[in-house]
Design a protein around this motif. Sequence first.
Motif, PDB file in Angstrom:
ATOM      1  N   LEU A  69       0.831  -1.203   0.000  1.00  0.00           N
ATOM      2  CA  LEU A  69       0.000   0.000   0.000  1.00  0.00           C
ATOM      3  C   LEU A  69       0.866   1.253   0.000  1.00  0.00           C
ATOM      4  O   LEU A  69       1.877   1.331   0.696  1.00  0.00           O
ATOM      5  N   GLN A  95       3.239   4.060  -9.217  1.00  0.00           N
ATOM      6  CA  GLN A  95       2.336   2.937  -8.984  1.00  0.00           C
ATOM      7  C   GLN A  95       1.702   3.183  -7.619  1.00  0.00           C
ATOM      8  O   GLN A  95       2.400   3.217  -6.603  1.00  0.00           O
ATOM      9  N   ILE A  96       0.393   3.372  -7.605  1.00  0.00           N
ATOM     10  CA  ILE A  96      -0.302   3.754  -6.370  1.00  0.00           C
ATOM     11  C   ILE A  96      -1.279   2.649  -5.980  1.00  0.00           C
ATOM     12  O   ILE A  96      -2.194   2.321  -6.740  1.00  0.00           O
ATOM     13  N   PHE A  97      -1.075   2.069  -4.805  1.00  0.00           N
ATOM     14  CA  PHE A  97      -1.957   1.037  -4.274  1.00  0.00           C
ATOM     15  C   PHE A  97      -2.840   1.637  -3.192  1.00  0.00           C
ATOM     16  O   PHE A  97      -2.339   2.138  -2.184  1.00  0.00           O
ATOM     17  N   HIS A  98      -4.152   1.574  -3.415  1.00  0.00           N
ATOM     18  CA  HIS A  98      -5.114   1.973  -2.388  1.00  0.00           C
ATOM     19  C   HIS A  98      -5.593   0.735  -1.639  1.00  0.00           C
ATOM     20  O   HIS A  98      -5.479  -0.390  -2.140  1.00  0.00           O
ATOM     21  N   TYR A 103      -5.432  -0.342  -7.789  1.00  0.00           N
ATOM     22  CA  TYR A 103      -4.172   0.376  -7.915  1.00  0.00           C
ATOM     23  C   TYR A 103      -4.031   0.920  -9.325  1.00  0.00           C
ATOM     24  O   TYR A 103      -4.712   0.472 -10.261  1.00  0.00           O
ATOM     25  N   TYR A 136      -6.832  -5.537  -7.666  1.00  0.00           N
ATOM     26  CA  TYR A 136      -5.920  -6.567  -7.189  1.00  0.00           C
ATOM     27  C   TYR A 136      -6.553  -7.299  -6.009  1.00  0.00           C
ATOM     28  O   TYR A 136      -7.358  -6.744  -5.259  1.00  0.00           O
ATOM     29  N   ASP A 167      -2.341  11.008  -7.095  1.00  0.00           N
ATOM     30  CA  ASP A 167      -3.247  10.305  -6.189  1.00  0.00           C
ATOM     31  C   ASP A 167      -4.646  10.910  -6.234  1.00  0.00           C
ATOM     32  O   ASP A 167      -5.654  10.186  -6.201  1.00  0.00           O
TER      33      ASP A 167
END
Length: 245
Positions: A69, A95-98, A103, A136, A167
């Motif tokens: 994250l 690369q942004i994972f929420h 993402y 994901y 973001d």
Amino acid sequence: MVNTIVGNKFSYLSTQDLKNELLELVVDRDIENLKTKVKLYQEELQPYFEELMQRNPFPVIEDQLPVVLGVWTPVWSTIPFHDILPGRIREQSYQIFHDDGLYANIARFAPGQQSSFWKNVTSKLPSYDFMVMQKYAVCENNWRIQNVGIFQAFRNREIPLTIDDADDWFTNIVNSKIKQALQTGGLPKVLKLENLDRNTIKKFEKTYLATPVLEHLYVDHELRLVKTQREPSQRPSYTIAIRRR
């Protein structure tokens, strides 16, 4: 003999030293063409990937979820998709994972910005921001990835694409276009991309319609070594990503 020497060298290196050496090997190398990068992986980087894979502090996939994250930047990659468009600004690639299972791969493209001559010519043209959004999840101890959308925006190239800007764009797209589509199962089957030639759109369509396979060969809170494969017949790609936030 070479493998023995390499193995002995690695056995005396700490994990941090291995990571530092790997990152040093790829400094300014991501701008090289794909063939050269594949050769670099095969001839120099692969032993580092393999050794770090043996030292992966989070080998259980479920344990990797909270670790990834946040915001990462790919500093080196053999994914062909990354350079379909010219002028990618690598330090403005994210690369942004929420934590909602979504993402995004987001990058700014500003053709001509690498050349002092063309930079002056193109300085007044807009930049092109591009996002590939994916779902994901973990299923049967494997990462499961599904493409959910590709989005584009033209912006003033003199204003950098910051982490906050990227973001915010990601969040706004999720709230305005993705949440309802996911709830109703109505994700778009066809891409709607503008101002791109047909050949480029076809390449993006292949990416969008694929079901990619993703594996973290190594992941900690600062570094990710990722193996991806768009389809079984395709050569695996490798990415080195560092945490930005």
